[in-house]
Enzyme design. Structure first.
Site, short mmCIF file in Angstrom:
data_model
loop_
_atom_site.label_atom_id
_atom_site.label_comp_id
_atom_site.label_asym_id
_atom_site.label_seq_id
_atom_site.Cartn_x
_atom_site.Cartn_y
_atom_site.Cartn_z
N GLU A 142 0.83 -1.21 0.00
CA GLU A 142 0.00 0.00 0.00
C GLU A 142 0.87 1.27 0.00
O GLU A 142 0.75 2.14 0.86
CB GLU A 142 -0.96 0.00 1.20
CG GLU A 142 -2.00 -1.10 1.13
CD GLU A 142 -3.00 -1.04 2.28
OE1 GLU A 142 -4.13 -1.55 2.11
OE2 GLU A 142 -2.66 -0.50 3.35
N GLU A 300 -6.57 -7.46 -0.97
CA GLU A 300 -7.06 -7.40 0.41
C GLU A 300 -8.51 -6.94 0.43
O GLU A 300 -8.88 -6.04 -0.32
CB GLU A 300 -6.26 -6.40 1.26
CG GLU A 300 -4.86 -6.77 1.62
CD GLU A 300 -4.22 -5.72 2.52
OE1 GLU A 300 -4.98 -4.97 3.19
OE2 GLU A 300 -2.99 -5.62 2.55
#
Length: 655
Positions: A142, A300
């Site tokens: 991320e 995710e």
């Protein structure tokens, strides 16, 4: 299809790790992300490596038939590194230094940190090159999530270098930044700093360029690590997990999508959002646009509650399964979660997982097993593509620009009209591609352009060409106003789209907080009005009251084989429904299948022509949807329609 999630065996004793392998096989897990936050475990002291635990897990996972998306372990530098090199810590615009103790505690432009990160990534790659479990490289994690903008000394130097590359000369920069305003003219690049906290509004083009620079620098960090591991393992695909959606603003993922071997994204619903299934669909469609229509990885999402919202509510009946299949319906070929086993310590200990604190005796575990069975059943969908005849034009740089300070109204935002239009299309079962302004629009009969404040000449011409070819094009207010340098397009609004729309505005009349105006069809509007002068366009809706009674609110202009519509105000829900209905009727765009409100329908089509209809029932009532074929989940044959229970789903391979 891929099924699994983030796995952190370093948090658990060996007995739990052995149980994990058995449970993964029971659930049908076939891929896990490993070593994302493992730097301090792999390298507890500088230059001293402990590979034994990771060797063991790689071997055990391989023996169980489970592949690994192996991380570079760089997502959180270990304490020994930030203590030895505090200069790598990131800095906020007000000078605050962000310390160790969380994650991503690094300045993205720091050469010191980059050198250490490359060393770690290379060490992992050299250790596991050729390992049979290695399926994919997961670079960092991320990137830009917590610190999209860094104002450190390293960033200052890096920003100047980026500006020199972009503008070549200081005169070109002064022209682009409009530095004649407020005595801001620069004599040398060395005098330029990032737009740190200032007495009042910072130069808007400086702010915009710093956003561009920050996105590019974050991306260059990814490519640096990517190239390091590719040199060692040239045959292994490489990606990093994006966070595509309305909640992640500062990375230009259209550019990032060109640099990964497969697009991967993370997505989390917001429990306070009563229509979170609509936001999920939008984020998934945006991800597909980033992937240029190719299948992608959901790296995710959550099985239940997360840990970072003000109130973290668990998901409702069947919601985890519908969320998963909604992503698949819109192009995902892998469904993964954060995380495999719920942590017992740390900041994310209340974040849900596939194996919750309660273990196997839980609803989440039952749903995890059921999801694994469902994904195996719908495996034929893998590789099929989503088909859409409608497109929404979206641009990250415009997002940054339209929400800069000192604008006519702070209520005008990049996603407001985009969400409203998308929601209405979603309710009608119409599939939408989300594309950038210069994308190929030739395959779309309906093109929606919400709040495209900043647009290049190339982008404006591309949108106009779509109407010329026969598409119905809608442009909403505060569009076409500035060029790529955030300079006003002179001659009247809406600037770049005046000729296309056949209208001209000489002044904006934004509405005050709570103020509403009536339109002549009985609907209302708020936030925005403007004084529109009609040229070749036809007036379809007018203001009844407010600052501009009798003035045009919605217009339509015939252009070539198509038409260009302009919405000069923020219509209420009924007004948006009318507008979308008219556009669909004119363009001929239809739903994937007829369905009741709250029932999501999407179609994927394979290269062999096989067609798969996804039906996701987000209501508590049984519904029937027209379909002919075989439900891959249940094996049942359907002729005429498929019945889906409340909170349920079906995936029909159509006859």
């Amino acid at each position: 299809m891929g099924f699994g999630g983030d796995y952190n065996p370093e948090q658990w004793p060996m007995a739990t790790r052995l149980e994990d392998i058995q449970l993964m096989r029971e659930a049908g897990v076939n891929i896990v992300s490993l070593a994302i936050f493992s730097w301090a475990t792999i390298e507890p002291r500088e230059g001293k490596y402990d590979w034994a635990w990771l060797d063991n897990m790689m071997d055990r996972l391989s023996a169980a038939g489970i592949r690994v998306a192996l991380a570079t372990a760089t997502a959180s530098p270990p304490p020994w590194l930030t203590v030895a090199h505090p200069e790598i810590l990131p800095v906020l615009a007000d000078g605050t230094v962000l310390g160790q103790g969380g994650r991503q505690s690094y300045a993205i432009s720091s050469k010191v940190y980059r050198d250490y990160a490359v060393k770690m990534a290379s060490a992992v790659a050299e250790r596991y090159a050729g390992h049979p479990a290695l399926a994919l490289w997961h670079v960092d994690n991320e990137i830009g999530c917590h610190v999209p903008h860094d104002y450190s000394e390293a960033a200052e130097k890096s920003f100047r270098a980026w500006l020199i590359k972009r503008y070549k000369s200081i005169n070109s920069l002064n022209d682009a930044w409009g530095t004649a305003f407020w005595s801001q003219k620069y004599n040398s690049f060395k005098d330029i700093q990032p737009p740190r906290s200032a007495p009042t509004y910072a130069n808007p083009t400086q702010q915009l360029d710093f956003a561009r620079y920050s996105s590019d620098t974050l991306l260059s960090y990814y490519t640096l690590l990517r190239d390091a591991v590719r040199k060692i393992t040239p045959g292994v695909p490489i990606t990093t997990n994006f966070m595509v959606g309305p909640g992640t603003k500062w990375m230009d993922y259209y550019r990032w999508g060109d640099e990964v071997d497969v697009v991967a994204t993370d997505h989390y619903t917001v429990s306070a959002d009563a229509e979170r299934e609509v936001e999920l669909a939008l984020a998934a469609d945006m991800t597909r646009g980033t992937a240029k229509g190719k299948p992608w990885i959901l790296m995710e999402h959550s099985s239940g509650a997360v840990n970072w919202q003000p109130r973290n509510r668990a998901k409702g009946p069947g919601e985890m399964l519908r969320n998963s299949l909604a992503h698949v319906a819109r192009g995902a070929d892998s469904v993964m979660f954060f995380q495999w086993r719920q942590s017992k310590a740390g900041a994310e200990k209340f974040h849900s997982s596939l194996v919750p604190h309660a273990g196997r005796d839980s609803q989440i575990w039952s749903d995890s097993v059921r999801l694994g069975e469902t994904l195996r059943a719908i495996a034929p969908v893998r590789g099929a593509r989503v088909q859409a005849r409608a497109a929404i034009v979206f641009d990250y740089v415009n997002w940054w620009a339209v929400e800069l300070d000192s604008h006519p109204s702070e209520d005008v935002t990049a996603f407001d009209r985009l969400r409203a239009l998308y929601r209405e299309l979603w309710r009608r079962g119409v599939t939408v591609d989300v594309v950038n302004p210069t994308a190929d629009l030739s395959g779309y009969d309906l093109v929606l352009v919400p709040t495209l404040y900043l647009v290049t000449d190339e982008g404006a011409a591309n949108i106009a060409a779509a109407a010329e070819r026969g598409a119905s094009v809608l442009i909403t207010y505060f569009s076409g106003i500035v060029n790529e340098n955030d300079h006003i397009r002179l001659g009247g609004y809406p600037g770049a789209f005046r000729d296309l729309l056949g209208v001209k505005t000489d002044e904006f009349f934004p509405l005050l907080a709570g103020e509403r105006v009536a339109l002549d069809d009985g609907t209302t509007a708020d936030v925005w009005t403007e004084r529109v002068r009609v040229g070749s366009a036809e007036v379809l809706r007018s203001f009844v009251d407010g600052p501009l009674p009798g003035g045009p609110a919605v217009t339509r202009n015939v252009v070539g084989e198509g038409a260009a519509w302009y919405a000069a105000t923020r219509q209420d829900e009924a007004g948006v429904a009318w507008l979308v209905g008219e556009l669909l009727a004119e363009s001929g765009v239809v739903a994937a299948a007829s369905a009741e409100p709250g029932v999501e329908v999407v179609r994927r089509v394979g290269e062999d022509g096989a067609s798969y209809l996804f039906v996701l029932n987000h209501t508590d009532s049984e519904v029937r949807v027209p379909a002919n074929g075989t439900d891959l989940v249940t094996g049942a044959a359907h002729s005429g329609d498929v019945t889906v229970p409340g909170w349920g789903y079906a995936v029909v391979r159509e006859a």
